[in-house]
Design a protein around this motif. Structure first.
Motif, PDB file in Angstrom:
ATOM      1  N   ALA A 126       0.786  -0.961  -0.061  1.00 22.68           N
ATOM      2  CA  ALA A 126       0.150  -0.071  -0.002  1.00 22.68           C
ATOM      3  C   ALA A 126       0.776   1.179  -0.060  1.00 22.68           C
ATOM      4  O   ALA A 126       1.834   1.291   0.522  1.00 22.68           O
ATOM      5  N   HIS A 127       0.705   2.375  -0.394  1.00 23.75           N
ATOM      6  CA  HIS A 127       1.074   3.634  -0.730  1.00 23.75           C
ATOM      7  C   HIS A 127       0.305   4.785  -0.511  1.00 23.75           C
ATOM      8  O   HIS A 127      -0.629   4.954  -1.131  1.00 23.75           O
ATOM      9  N   VAL A 128       0.215   5.124   0.855  1.00 26.59           N
ATOM     10  CA  VAL A 128      -0.773   6.270   1.279  1.00 26.59           C
ATOM     11  C   VAL A 128       0.240   7.746   0.904  1.00 26.59           C
ATOM     12  O   VAL A 128       1.442   7.712   0.982  1.00 26.59           O
ATOM     13  N   SER A 129      -0.508   8.695   0.784  1.00 24.70           N
ATOM     14  CA  SER A 129       0.212  10.150   0.743  1.00 24.70           C
ATOM     15  C   SER A 129       0.438  10.454   1.933  1.00 24.70           C
ATOM     16  O   SER A 129      -0.575  10.545   2.956  1.00 24.70           O
ATOM     17  N   VAL A 130       1.528  11.151   2.115  1.00 23.21           N
ATOM     18  CA  VAL A 130       1.732  11.870   3.368  1.00 23.21           C
ATOM     19  C   VAL A 130       2.456  13.173   2.715  1.00 23.21           C
ATOM     20  O   VAL A 130       3.082  13.865   3.789  1.00 23.21           O
ATOM     21  N   ALA A 131       1.822  13.603   1.894  1.00 21.43           N
ATOM     22  CA  ALA A 131       2.391  15.253   1.382  1.00 21.43           C
ATOM     23  C   ALA A 131       2.079  16.168   2.313  1.00 21.43           C
ATOM     24  O   ALA A 131       2.624  17.040   2.721  1.00 21.43           O
ATOM     25  N   ASP A 132       0.795  16.086   3.009  1.00 20.54           N
ATOM     26  CA  ASP A 132       0.276  16.888   4.277  1.00 20.54           C
ATOM     27  C   ASP A 132       0.205  15.720   5.415  1.00 20.54           C
ATOM     28  O   ASP A 132      -0.813  15.216   5.462  1.00 20.54           O
ATOM     29  N   PRO A 133       1.102  15.843   6.001  1.00 17.93           N
ATOM     30  CA  PRO A 133       1.384  14.807   7.195  1.00 17.93           C
ATOM     31  C   PRO A 133       0.511  14.801   8.497  1.00 17.93           C
ATOM     32  O   PRO A 133       0.335  13.846   9.035  1.00 17.93           O
ATOM     33  N   VAL A 134      -0.021  15.964   8.728  1.00 14.35           N
ATOM     34  CA  VAL A 134      -0.909  16.231   9.692  1.00 14.35           C
ATOM     35  C   VAL A 134      -2.327  16.750   9.299  1.00 14.35           C
ATOM     36  O   VAL A 134      -2.467  17.013   8.101  1.00 14.35           O
ATOM     37  N   CYS A 135      -3.181  16.424  10.191  1.00 11.87           N
ATOM     38  CA  CYS A 135      -4.668  16.868  10.089  1.00 11.87           C
ATOM     39  C   CYS A 135      -4.717  18.278  10.281  1.00 11.87           C
ATOM     40  O   CYS A 135      -4.561  18.719  11.394  1.00 11.87           O
ATOM     41  N   PRO A 136      -5.063  19.221   9.473  1.00 12.78           N
ATOM     42  CA  PRO A 136      -5.059  20.668   9.579  1.00 12.78           C
ATOM     43  C   PRO A 136      -6.389  20.922  10.749  1.00 12.78           C
ATOM     44  O   PRO A 136      -6.158  22.146  11.412  1.00 12.78           O
ATOM     45  N   ARG A 137      -7.389  20.347  10.645  1.00 16.17           N
ATOM     46  CA  ARG A 137      -8.519  20.782  11.527  1.00 16.17           C
ATOM     47  C   ARG A 137      -7.952  20.374  12.969  1.00 16.17           C
ATOM     48  O   ARG A 137      -8.271  21.301  13.954  1.00 16.17           O
ATOM     49  N   LEU A 138      -7.271  19.299  13.211  1.00 19.83           N
ATOM     50  CA  LEU A 138      -6.963  18.991  14.417  1.00 19.83           C
ATOM     51  C   LEU A 138      -5.772  20.011  14.965  1.00 19.83           C
ATOM     52  O   LEU A 138      -5.721  20.553  16.050  1.00 19.83           O
ATOM     53  N   SER A 139      -5.049  20.361  14.060  1.00 22.51           N
ATOM     54  CA  SER A 139      -3.780  21.339  14.238  1.00 22.51           C
ATOM     55  C   SER A 139      -4.455  22.652  14.763  1.00 22.51           C
ATOM     56  O   SER A 139      -3.839  23.342  15.675  1.00 22.51           O
ATOM     57  N   ALA A 140      -5.301  23.137  14.239  1.00 21.68           N
ATOM     58  CA  ALA A 140      -6.041  24.501  14.388  1.00 21.68           C
ATOM     59  C   ALA A 140      -6.849  24.491  15.892  1.00 21.68           C
ATOM     60  O   ALA A 140      -6.686  25.417  16.606  1.00 21.68           O
ATOM     61  N   MET A 141      -7.328  23.304  16.115  1.00 19.07           N
ATOM     62  CA  MET A 141      -7.971  23.259  17.304  1.00 19.07           C
ATOM     63  C   MET A 141      -7.045  23.483  18.616  1.00 19.07           C
ATOM     64  O   MET A 141      -7.112  23.849  19.570  1.00 19.07           O
ATOM     65  N   LEU A 142      -5.878  22.502  18.282  1.00 21.72           N
ATOM     66  CA  LEU A 142      -4.954  22.386  19.274  1.00 21.72           C
ATOM     67  C   LEU A 142      -4.148  23.762  19.452  1.00 21.72           C
ATOM     68  O   LEU A 142      -3.963  24.023  20.596  1.00 21.72           O
ATOM     69  N   ALA A 143      -4.034  24.661  18.385  1.00 24.99           N
ATOM     70  CA  ALA A 143      -3.537  26.003  18.541  1.00 24.99           C
ATOM     71  C   ALA A 143      -4.309  27.075  19.234  1.00 24.99           C
ATOM     72  O   ALA A 143      -3.951  27.507  20.088  1.00 24.99           O
ATOM     73  N   PRO A 201      -6.512  10.696  11.689  1.00 22.19           N
ATOM     74  CA  PRO A 201      -6.176  12.158  11.681  1.00 22.19           C
ATOM     75  C   PRO A 201      -4.997  12.297  12.808  1.00 22.19           C
ATOM     76  O   PRO A 201      -5.253  11.999  13.892  1.00 22.19           O
ATOM     77  N   TYR A 202      -3.972  12.960  12.594  1.00 22.84           N
ATOM     78  CA  TYR A 202      -2.758  13.001  13.471  1.00 22.84           C
ATOM     79  C   TYR A 202      -2.307  14.466  13.709  1.00 22.84           C
ATOM     80  O   TYR A 202      -2.228  15.212  12.493  1.00 22.84           O
ATOM     81  N   ALA A 203      -1.904  15.050  14.685  1.00 24.90           N
ATOM     82  CA  ALA A 203      -1.462  16.489  14.816  1.00 24.90           C
ATOM     83  C   ALA A 203      -0.540  16.375  15.904  1.00 24.90           C
ATOM     84  O   ALA A 203      -0.584  15.582  17.037  1.00 24.90           O
ATOM     85  N   VAL A 204       0.577  17.189  15.878  1.00 23.97           N
ATOM     86  CA  VAL A 204       1.666  17.404  16.899  1.00 23.97           C
ATOM     87  C   VAL A 204       1.670  18.535  17.405  1.00 23.97           C
ATOM     88  O   VAL A 204       1.716  19.623  16.650  1.00 23.97           O
ATOM     89  N   VAL A 205       1.764  18.719  18.814  1.00 27.28           N
ATOM     90  CA  VAL A 205       1.916  19.923  19.535  1.00 27.28           C
ATOM     91  C   VAL A 205       3.498  19.717  20.010  1.00 27.28           C
ATOM     92  O   VAL A 205       3.629  18.842  21.042  1.00 27.28           O
ATOM     93  N   GLY A 206       4.640  20.418  19.665  1.00 30.73           N
ATOM     94  CA  GLY A 206       5.978  20.229  20.411  1.00 30.73           C
ATOM     95  C   GLY A 206       6.201  21.242  21.242  1.00 30.73           C
ATOM     96  O   GLY A 206       5.861  22.397  21.047  1.00 30.73           O
ATOM     97  N   MET A 207       6.801  20.932  22.255  1.00 29.21           N
ATOM     98  CA  MET A 207       7.399  21.933  23.362  1.00 29.21           C
ATOM     99  C   MET A 207       8.609  21.902  23.353  1.00 29.21           C
ATOM    100  O   MET A 207       9.549  21.090  23.667  1.00 29.21           O
ATOM    101  N   VAL A 208       9.161  23.206  23.050  1.00 28.05           N
ATOM    102  CA  VAL A 208      10.533  23.323  22.955  1.00 28.05           C
ATOM    103  C   VAL A 208      11.174  23.154  24.211  1.00 28.05           C
ATOM    104  O   VAL A 208      10.835  24.146  25.145  1.00 28.05           O
ATOM    105  N   THR A 209      12.412  22.524  24.334  1.00 32.07           N
ATOM    106  CA  THR A 209      13.160  22.361  25.431  1.00 32.07           C
ATOM    107  C   THR A 209      14.390  23.018  25.423  1.00 32.07           C
ATOM    108  O   THR A 209      15.124  23.642  26.510  1.00 32.07           O
ATOM    109  N   ASP A 210      15.162  23.416  24.247  1.00 35.07           N
ATOM    110  CA  ASP A 210      16.438  23.822  23.909  1.00 35.07           C
ATOM    111  C   ASP A 210      16.684  24.321  22.632  1.00 35.07           C
ATOM    112  O   ASP A 210      15.674  24.127  21.577  1.00 35.07           O
ATOM    113  N   TYR A 211      17.860  24.745  22.284  1.00 33.90           N
ATOM    114  CA  TYR A 211      18.298  25.325  20.987  1.00 33.90           C
ATOM    115  C   TYR A 211      19.055  24.230  20.168  1.00 33.90           C
ATOM    116  O   TYR A 211      19.808  24.568  19.460  1.00 33.90           O
ATOM    117  N   ASP A 212      18.803  23.074  20.559  1.00 36.92           N
ATOM    118  CA  ASP A 212      19.699  21.968  19.989  1.00 36.92           C
ATOM    119  C   ASP A 212      21.271  22.280  20.094  1.00 36.92           C
ATOM    120  O   ASP A 212      21.745  22.792  21.292  1.00 36.92           O
TER     121      ASP A 212
END
Length: 291
Positions: A126-143, A201-212
């Motif tokens: 199987a080959h799914v598209s991950v061109a847009d890898p997160v769900c925009p509706r979830l991301s907007a609600m999380l923001a 549908p998947y969305a990410v909230v990253g919490m910045v801990t450092d400047y690498d």
């Protein structure tokens, strides 16, 4: 697809539980891909069903490269999740994203190399598209939920996902900046790809801990620095989840990701491997039945 929400929450470093759950219960789920990182904590927030999985296990037992991401996503699917959100610690590759910032990621550069990245393979391709890898509706609600609880939110960023478990060399960190990446982490891949294959549908909230390690004249990343910032972030992250639950529409809004497998399966039905298809029972249930 259910008209009700069941939200899976994958908690990364520093987020090993979820507050405010009514009727909390830890449940064990077996998967054909092996054991997930831990039992799943189920309950309700504001009437919405939540299923929480500590990505590294309680006590942070499992290294990023050793996570069984297939088992984790499959377990969330079997638990009835309709959508998945990830809370993760990340490093910043940009000056304008300082420690303490919450970043809603919308793109990834996958530089992992030691991880299984698909449920599918020989016997069912199987080959799914991950061109847009997160769900925009979830991301907007999380923001929106983050802003409502006072989090310093940045929307839209490209995350470099590295193998780990070591932090970057300075040369690597500077290269990733040249590529245009904004933040860096170790766990969103292959998790996001597997969620897409599972039609979650998947969305990410990253919490910045450092400047690498790219900044001139600064020391390298240390675990104690990361942990200190995680402690500062974790309370706000838990508030964000509660506000997110409060803000969800009463009826689940559909996502195009709900039907990601409709045009993804390549192998002819008569050529599919029965043993692999049995393992895929949860992942392909909507398109092929069998659960």
């Amino acid at each position: 697809m259910s008209s009700e929400w069941t939200i899976g929450v994958v908690g990364g470093s520093g987020v090993y539980a979820i507050d405010g759950l009514e009727d909390p219960e830890w449940i064990a789920i077996d998967t054909p891909w092996g054991a997930p990182s831990d039992e799943l904590l189920t309950g309700r927030i504001e009437g919405v069903k939540f299923v929480f999985l500590p990505r590294h296990g309680r006590g942070h037992r499992i290294s990023p490269s050793e996570l069984n991401a297939r088992a984790n996503i499959d377990a969330l699917k079997r638990a009835g999740c309709t959508d998945v959100i990830s809370l993760s610690a990340i490093g910043s590759l940009q000056e304008h994203l300082p420690p303490g910032k919450f970043v809603v990621v919308d793109q990834f550069v996958d530089r992992t190399f030691a991880r299984v990245k698909s449920f599918f393979g020989t016997g069912c391709v199987a080959h799914v598209s991950v061109a847009d890898p997160v769900c925009p509706r979830l991301s907007a609600m999380l923001a929106a939920a983050g802003r409502a609880v006072g989090a310093d939110i940045h929307e839209g960023a490209t995350q470099l996902v590295m193998e780990g478990p070591q932090f970057s060399t300075r040369a690597e960190s500077r290269l990733y900046r040249q590529w245009g990446c904004d933040v860096i982490g170790m766990t969103a891949m292959p998790e996001a790809k597997l969620a897409r294959e599972a039609e979650l549908p998947y969305a990410v909230v990253g919490m910045v801990t450092d400047y690498d390690s790219w900044r001139e004249g600064e020391g390298h990343v240390e675990v104690d620095e990361v942990i200190a910032q995680l402690i500062a972030n974790s309370g706000l992250a838990k508030q964000l989840v509660v506000e997110f639950a409060r803000s969800l529409p009463a009826e689940r809004t559909p996502s195009p990701i709900d039907t990601a497998l409709d045009v993804a399966l390549m192998t002819a039905p008569e050529k599919r491997d029965p043993a692999l298809m049995a393992k895929l029972d949860a992942i392909t249930a909507r398109v092929l039945g069998g659960r």
